[in-house]
Design an enzyme around this catalytic site. Structure first.
Site, PDB file in Angstrom:
ATOM      1  N   GLY A   1       0.834  -1.187   0.000  1.00 51.11           N
ATOM      2  CA  GLY A   1       0.000   0.000   0.000  1.00 51.11           C
ATOM      3  C   GLY A   1       0.870   1.239   0.000  1.00 51.11           C
ATOM      4  O   GLY A   1       2.032   1.204   0.417  1.00 51.11           O
TER       5      GLY A   1
ATOM      6  N   GLN B   1       3.063   9.966   1.215  1.00 49.47           N
ATOM      7  CA  GLN B   1       4.338   9.258   1.284  1.00 49.47           C
ATOM      8  C   GLN B   1       5.247   9.605   0.101  1.00 49.47           C
ATOM      9  O   GLN B   1       6.445   9.376   0.169  1.00 49.47           O
ATOM     10  CB  GLN B   1       4.126   7.748   1.341  1.00 49.47           C
TER      11      GLN B   1
ATOM     12  N   CYS C   1       6.145  -0.254   7.324  1.00 49.11           N
ATOM     13  CA  CYS C   1       5.770   0.873   6.480  1.00 49.11           C
ATOM     14  C   CYS C   1       6.969   1.289   5.631  1.00 49.11           C
ATOM     15  O   CYS C   1       8.093   1.345   6.135  1.00 49.11           O
ATOM     16  CB  CYS C   1       5.308   2.044   7.355  1.00 49.11           C
ATOM     17  N   LEU C   2       6.721   1.599   4.372  1.00 50.36           N
ATOM     18  CA  LEU C   2       7.795   2.049   3.490  1.00 50.36           C
ATOM     19  C   LEU C   2       8.413   3.352   3.974  1.00 50.36           C
ATOM     20  O   LEU C   2       9.572   3.624   3.696  1.00 50.36           O
ATOM     21  CB  LEU C   2       7.256   2.217   2.063  1.00 50.36           C
TER      22      LEU C   2
ATOM     23  N   HIS D   1      -4.351   1.433   7.432  1.00 48.12           N
ATOM     24  CA  HIS D   1      -2.984   1.962   7.526  1.00 48.12           C
ATOM     25  C   HIS D   1      -2.806   3.137   6.555  1.00 48.12           C
ATOM     26  O   HIS D   1      -2.280   4.181   6.933  1.00 48.12           O
ATOM     27  CB  HIS D   1      -1.997   0.829   7.215  1.00 48.12           C
ATOM     28  N   GLU D   2      -3.252   2.954   5.308  1.00 52.81           N
ATOM     29  CA  GLU D   2      -3.066   3.995   4.296  1.00 52.81           C
ATOM     30  C   GLU D   2      -3.951   5.209   4.566  1.00 52.81           C
ATOM     31  O   GLU D   2      -3.512   6.350   4.368  1.00 52.81           O
ATOM     32  CB  GLU D   2      -3.296   3.438   2.891  1.00 52.81           C
TER      33      GLU D   2
ATOM     34  N   HIS E   1      -2.351   7.462   6.975  1.00 52.33           N
ATOM     35  CA  HIS E   1      -1.365   8.351   6.342  1.00 52.33           C
ATOM     36  C   HIS E   1      -2.036   9.630   5.835  1.00 52.33           C
ATOM     37  O   HIS E   1      -1.453  10.712   5.922  1.00 52.33           O
ATOM     38  CB  HIS E   1      -0.673   7.671   5.159  1.00 52.33           C
TER      39      HIS E   1
END
Length: 167
Positions: A46, A51, A92-93, A134-135, A138
């Site tokens: 995701g 991000q 997480c990225l 999660h996304e 963000h």
């Protein structure tokens, strides 16, 4: 399409609330294509627009763990219902080298728009529900580390499972 730079946890843009998308245009389509390419190149499941430095309410998802391999984008996503609860490990990225145990709903309904401006709804369960939550976090300037019950540092990322230590 282009691979964009993923912002990391020290970047203040990750703490800002993304703005609702009002104008669906070709630039938004390019952003979504770039987000998929960036997510794929980073082996993510995701990615949220903040991000990659864009404060717009857009997320991309590739839940390759599900049988139906859900690959999609959402514009202006809103969770309309949550049910159930489970604690699972997340990464997480934008926060490399760490993971955390996070409690999230296991069954959600979400409304969103597509590139045609159509309003859609879907139900998501388990891992897909976790990715979406999660996304969307963000998009609201929330990182999983804010919700983590316990954090871990990944010591050896060369191994499939890797070693970890509590932090």
């Amino acid at each position: 399409m282009a691979i964009r730079i993923i912002r990391t946890d020290d970047d203040p843009i990750l703490r800002k609330k993304a703005k609702e998308v009002g104008n669906i245009n070709d630039r938004l389509k390019v952003l979504i294509d770039d987000m998929f390419e960036t997510m794929d190149a980073s082996y993510g499941v995701g990615l949220a627009a903040p991000q990659v430095g864009i404060l717009k309410r857009v997320i991309t998802i590739d839940d390759n763990a599900e049988e139906n391999n859900t690959r999609m984008y959402m514009i202006n996503p809103v969770i309309t219902r949550k049910d159930g609860s489970d604690v699972c490990r997340e990464g997480c990225l934008s926060i490399p080298g760490k993971q955390g145990d996070v409690e999230r709903a296991t069954d959600i309904d979400v409304s969103y728009e597509n590139l045609n401006g159509e309003k859609l709804e879907m139900n998501a369960k388990d891992f897909l529900a976790r990715i979406i939550q999660h996304e969307i976090d963000h998009l609201d300037g929330i990182l999983y580390t804010d919700r983590a019950l316990q954090m871990y540092r990944i010591i050896d990322q060369d191994e499939d499972l890797g070693e970890e230590e509590e932090i």
